[in-house]
Scaffold this motif. Structure first.
Motif, PDB file in Angstrom:
ATOM      1  N   ARG A   1       0.828  -1.212   0.000  1.00 30.20           N
ATOM      2  CA  ARG A   1       0.000   0.000   0.000  1.00 30.20           C
ATOM      3  C   ARG A   1       0.865   1.265   0.000  1.00 30.20           C
ATOM      4  O   ARG A   1       0.515   2.259  -0.630  1.00 30.20           O
TER       5      ARG A   1
ATOM      6  N   ASP B   1       3.930   1.590  -1.105  1.00 31.44           N
ATOM      7  CA  ASP B   1       4.973   1.585  -2.134  1.00 31.44           C
ATOM      8  C   ASP B   1       6.352   1.440  -1.502  1.00 31.44           C
ATOM      9  O   ASP B   1       7.286   2.187  -1.790  1.00 31.44           O
ATOM     10  N   SER B   2       6.472   0.443  -0.612  1.00 26.86           N
ATOM     11  CA  SER B   2       7.734   0.180   0.079  1.00 26.86           C
ATOM     12  C   SER B   2       7.998  -1.318   0.006  1.00 26.86           C
ATOM     13  O   SER B   2       7.477  -2.008  -0.876  1.00 26.86           O
TER      14      SER B   2
END
Length: 269
Positions: free
Chosen positions: A31, A33-34
Motif C-alpha cells: 500500500r 509503495d515500500s
C-alpha cells in the motif's frame, strides 16, 4: 484528548497500529509503495523513517490526525497538523457554515460533536428534546452520551432504550479502537455502567422490528404525550488538515415517519 502509548519509539507505535488494523507487513508495504523488509526495519528500530514515510504509513493505517502528530514527534519531527480552537478567528468560515447547516436542518434536530462526544453547537430542535433532563447534565460542556443514557437524562423517555443503548455503546467501542483515547475509554466505562430505568421492559430488539424501517434502527422517544421516531446520520469532514476539524462530527436526526415530521413542523411554527 489523551491517548494510549503502547511503547516508546515510532517503530513500536507503528507496529501496534498495524496489528490493530490486522494488516501484514507485506500488505502495508504494498500500500505504501515500500518493501516488507523496510517496514520490518522501521518497526524494530533498525531504520529511522523519513517524515514522508511516517505520514504515508499513517495514511494507509487510517491513523487519526491527532495521532499522526504524536507519531511525528516521537520520530523526531515537528507536528504537521494544527490544532486550532473552534472559536479562533481563523475558524470563522467553518463556524458560519456549520451554523447555517444547523439552522437549515430545522425543524429537525441537528448538533455538532467533538471527539469526546461533547456538544459544540446545536439547533433549536435539539433544545426542545432536552425538556425534563436533569440540570446537572446540562452544565457545559454537554455530553451527548451522558445526556442520552443517564437515568436522569433522555433514557427514561426512549421507548427502545436497550436497542438504542447497545448501538451507542458499540459506536463508542469502534471509536475507542480507532483513536485509542483514555478519555473516551473512561467515558465509555461511565455510561455503560448506568442502570437502566426501573420498569424498563423493552426487549433488546425493540424499535428494530418495524417493517417500514428495514434500513436503520430508529430512536423512539416520548415528547409531550407523543412518540417521536428518528433515524440518526453522522457526517464528518473530508481530508481534514486540522485536529479540531478532524474530530468534529455533525449528527442529524431525520424523522422516520410522517407523524414525527408533522409534529416537529407544528412545534416550530
Amino acid at each position: 484528548m489523551t491517548t494510549v502509548a503502547l511503547d516508546t519509539g515510532v517503530g513500536p507505535l507503528l507496529r501496534s497500529w498495524r496489528e490493530q488494523r490486522r494488516i501484514s507487513q507485506l500488505e502495508l508495504a504494498l500500500r505504501a509503495d515500500s518493501s516488507s523488509r523496510h517496514i520490518s526495519f522501521i518497526e524494530t528500530g533498525r531504520s529511522r523513517p523519513s517524515e514522508e514515510m511516517v505520514l504515508r504509513l499513517a495514511e494507509h493505517l487510517e491513523i487519526p490526525v491527532r495521532e499522526r502528530n504524536a507519531l511525528l514527534v516521537v520520530a523526531g519531527y515537528a507536528p504537521r497538523y494544527a490544532h486550532t480552537p473552534l472559536d479562533d478567528p481563523a475558524m470563522g468560515a467553518l463556524r458560519e457554515g456549520v451554523e447555517r447547516l444547523l439552522e437549515g436542518y430545522e425543524p429537525y434536530p441537528a448538533l455538532v460533536l467533538d471527539g469526546r462526544y461533547d456538544v459544540v453547537a446545536a439547533n433549536r430542535a435539539v433544545a426542545m428534546l432536552l425538556d425534563g433532563v436533569a440540570e446537572h447534565l446540562l452544565v457545559p460542556p454537554l455530553n451527548v452520551m451522558r445526556i442520552t443514557l443517564h437515568p436522569e437524562g433522555l433514557a427514561p423517555r426512549i421507548r427502545n432504550l436497550r436497542a438504542w443503548r447497545a448501538d451507542l455503546l458499540a459506536q463508542m467501542r469502534r471509536q475507542i479502537a480507532l483513536a485509542r483515547s483514555v478519555q473516551l475509554r473512561e467515558l465509555y466505562e461511565e455510561v455503560a455502567a448506568y442502570p437502566l430505568p426501573e420498569g424498563d421492559g423493552s426487549p433488546e430488539d425493540e424499535g428494530g422490528g418495524d417493517a417500514s424501517l428495514p434500513f436503520a434502527l430508529p430512536m423512539l422517544i416520548e415528547h409531550g404525550g407523543h412518540v417521536l421516531s428518528f433515524v440518526s446520520s453522522i457526517a464528518t469532514f473530508n481530508t481534514p488538515m486540522d485536529v479540531t476539524v478532524a474530530e468534529l462530527a455533525i449528527e442529524t436526526f431525520l424523522p422516520a415517519d410522517r407523524d414525527t415530521a408533522d409534529l416537529l413542523r407544528s412545534l416550530t411554527a
